[in-house]
Design an enzyme around this catalytic site. Structure first.
Site, PDB file in Angstrom:
ATOM      1  N   ASP A  81       1.075  -1.257  -0.073  1.00 59.53           N
ATOM      2  CA  ASP A  81       0.472  -0.114   0.379  1.00 59.53           C
ATOM      3  C   ASP A  81       0.941   0.795   0.161  1.00 59.53           C
ATOM      4  OD1 ASP A  81       0.884  -0.227   2.918  1.00 59.53           O
ATOM      5  OD2 ASP A  81      -0.639  -0.553   3.367  1.00 59.53           O
ATOM      6  N   ASN A 150      -7.685  -3.465  13.721  1.00 60.92           N
ATOM      7  CA  ASN A 150      -8.758  -3.282  13.809  1.00 60.92           C
ATOM      8  C   ASN A 150      -8.867  -4.842  12.713  1.00 60.92           C
ATOM      9  OD1 ASN A 150      -7.925  -2.751  11.740  1.00 60.92           O
ATOM     10  ND2 ASN A 150      -9.104  -0.787  10.573  1.00 60.92           N
ATOM     11  N   HIS A 152      -6.729  -4.769  10.361  1.00 56.98           N
ATOM     12  CA  HIS A 152      -7.416  -5.185   8.583  1.00 56.98           C
ATOM     13  C   HIS A 152      -5.628  -5.435   8.292  1.00 56.98           C
ATOM     14  CE1 HIS A 152      -4.316  -0.896   9.288  1.00 56.98           C
ATOM     15  NE2 HIS A 152      -3.523  -1.715   9.269  1.00 56.98           N
ATOM     16  N   GLU A 157      -9.588  -2.136   4.847  1.00 57.51           N
ATOM     17  CA  GLU A 157     -10.188  -1.722   6.147  1.00 57.51           C
ATOM     18  C   GLU A 157     -11.438  -2.791   6.633  1.00 57.51           C
ATOM     19  OE1 GLU A 157      -8.481  -0.352   8.508  1.00 57.51           O
ATOM     20  OE2 GLU A 157      -7.595   1.443   8.132  1.00 57.51           O
TER      21      GLU A 157
HETATM   22  C1  F6R Z   1       1.048  -1.399   6.240  1.00 56.08           C
HETATM   23  C2  F6R Z   1       0.166  -2.409   6.107  1.00 56.08           C
HETATM   24  C3  F6R Z   1      -0.584  -1.595   7.171  1.00 56.08           C
HETATM   25  C4  F6R Z   1       0.001  -2.157   8.824  1.00 56.08           C
HETATM   26  C5  F6R Z   1      -0.353  -1.598   9.697  1.00 56.08           C
HETATM   27  C6  F6R Z   1       0.052  -2.800  11.184  1.00 56.08           C
HETATM   28  O1  F6R Z   1       1.705  -1.538   4.424  1.00 56.08           O
HETATM   29  O2  F6R Z   1      -0.212  -3.327   5.653  1.00 56.08           O
HETATM   30  O3  F6R Z   1      -1.552  -3.505   7.410  1.00 56.08           O
HETATM   31  O4  F6R Z   1       0.854  -4.164   8.715  1.00 56.08           O
HETATM   32  O5  F6R Z   1      -1.036  -1.126   9.860  1.00 56.08           O
HETATM   33  O6  F6R Z   1       1.103  -1.943  11.264  1.00 56.08           O
HETATM   34  P1  F6R Z   1       1.950  -1.431  12.705  1.00 56.08           P
HETATM   35  O7  F6R Z   1       3.535  -2.758  12.545  1.00 56.08           O
HETATM   36  O8  F6R Z   1       3.041  -0.088  12.092  1.00 56.08           O
HETATM   37  O9  F6R Z   1       1.682  -1.392  13.552  1.00 56.08           O
END
Ligand code: F6R
Length: 257
Positions: A81, A150, A152, A157
């Site tokens: 992303d 959450n 995701h 999301e």
């Molecule tokens: C980022 C991504 C998100 C993160 C998630 C956890 O490329 O795909 O799904 O893996 O938001 O983020 P952290 O590791 O910062 O807790």
């Protein structure tokens, strides 16, 4: 470190869950897994995440590259992303993050690196082309994932349906709050992002999901033991035939293993 196989009934596939004692051990195990993939298939197509979770894994992979243990010269990468509205030079962008944490330190050729462009003028075209590039590369061999509080994955999301295709999505309020730590203020967090869709993730031949810290325990519980619902996007991983989940003890805390 302990390995658990979570047996699933009927159509559901077993999930392999490795519980490491802490973040360091989780990161080393994750790097072992990615290194093994590259050693066994030097032209692997890797799907990669950003965020805090994979930083230690990237650090380990850089060490192993520097030690001559792995060679990225034929590896192809697709990031999950990118924020909309941030160009590649913006220090908050995921392009910048990947350069800083991995790409600048290894020998993956520039032309083999793919990250959606958050500053593309035609976002729909960007999404369609990204999807096509993944197909042209033969799909993803190993998809590494983090998980949001959450549930995701990527920026897929919680929703009322699973979004199959690469798309631009609105970030959840909780995601904006969680990611505000990387910005000067919550107002600066982009509200939209381009994300690889659930289909490309699920079509990856192998999936490695990482999570650490107690704030991820609930999401991990729902992912592994909950119902498969789009309100918990990661729960769809229960349907994937080859998923390995590496957790630290805190993220595994709510699982009955
Ligand atoms: C980022 C991504 C998100 C993160 C998630 C956890 O490329 O795909 O799904 O893996 O938001 O983020 P952290 O590791 O910062 O807790």
């Amino acid at each position: 470190m302990k390995l658990f196989i979570r047996k699933k009934e009927g159509e559901l596939k077993d999930m392999k869950i490795i519980v490491a004692k802490d973040y360091e051990e989780m990161s080393k195990k994750a790097a072992d897994f990615v290194a093994a993939q590259i050693i066994l298939k030097p032209d692997s197509v890797l799907g990669l995440p950003t965020g805090s979770t994979p930083v230690g894994m990237y650090r380990e992979l850089v060490k192993r590259y520097q030690a001559g243990d792995i060679d990225f010269s034929n590896v192809v990468t697709f990031n999950l992303d990118e924020y909309c509205g941030l160009d590649a030079e913006n220090p908050q962008s995921y392009h910048y993050f990947m350069m800083e944490n991995l790409f600048a330190h290894i020998n993956v050729p520039k032309q083999n690196i793919h990250i959606p462009s958050g500053s593309a003028l035609d976002i729909q075209k960007e999404c369609d082309q990204y999807e096509q590039k993944i197909k042209d590369a033969g799909g993803i061999d190993l998809q590494v994932l983090g998980i949001g509080r959450n549930g995701h994955i990527g920026f897929n999301e919680p929703a009322t349906y699973f979004e199959a295709k690469t798309h631009m999505g609105q970030l959840d309020e909780d995601t904006i709050r969680a990611n505000a730590r990387f910005f000067n203020s919550i107002e600066e967090v982009p509200k939209k992002a381009i994300s690889m869709g659930i289909r490309a993730i699920m079509q990856a031949r192998k999936i490695l999901l990482l999570a650490n810290g107690e704030e991820k325990a609930e999401a991990i519980y729902k992912t592994v033991q909950g119902a498969i619902v789009p309100q918990v996007p990661a729960s769809i991983l229960q349907l994937h035939p080859d998923v390995v989940i590496i957790l630290d003890e805190k993220a595994a805390d709510k699982l009955s293993l």
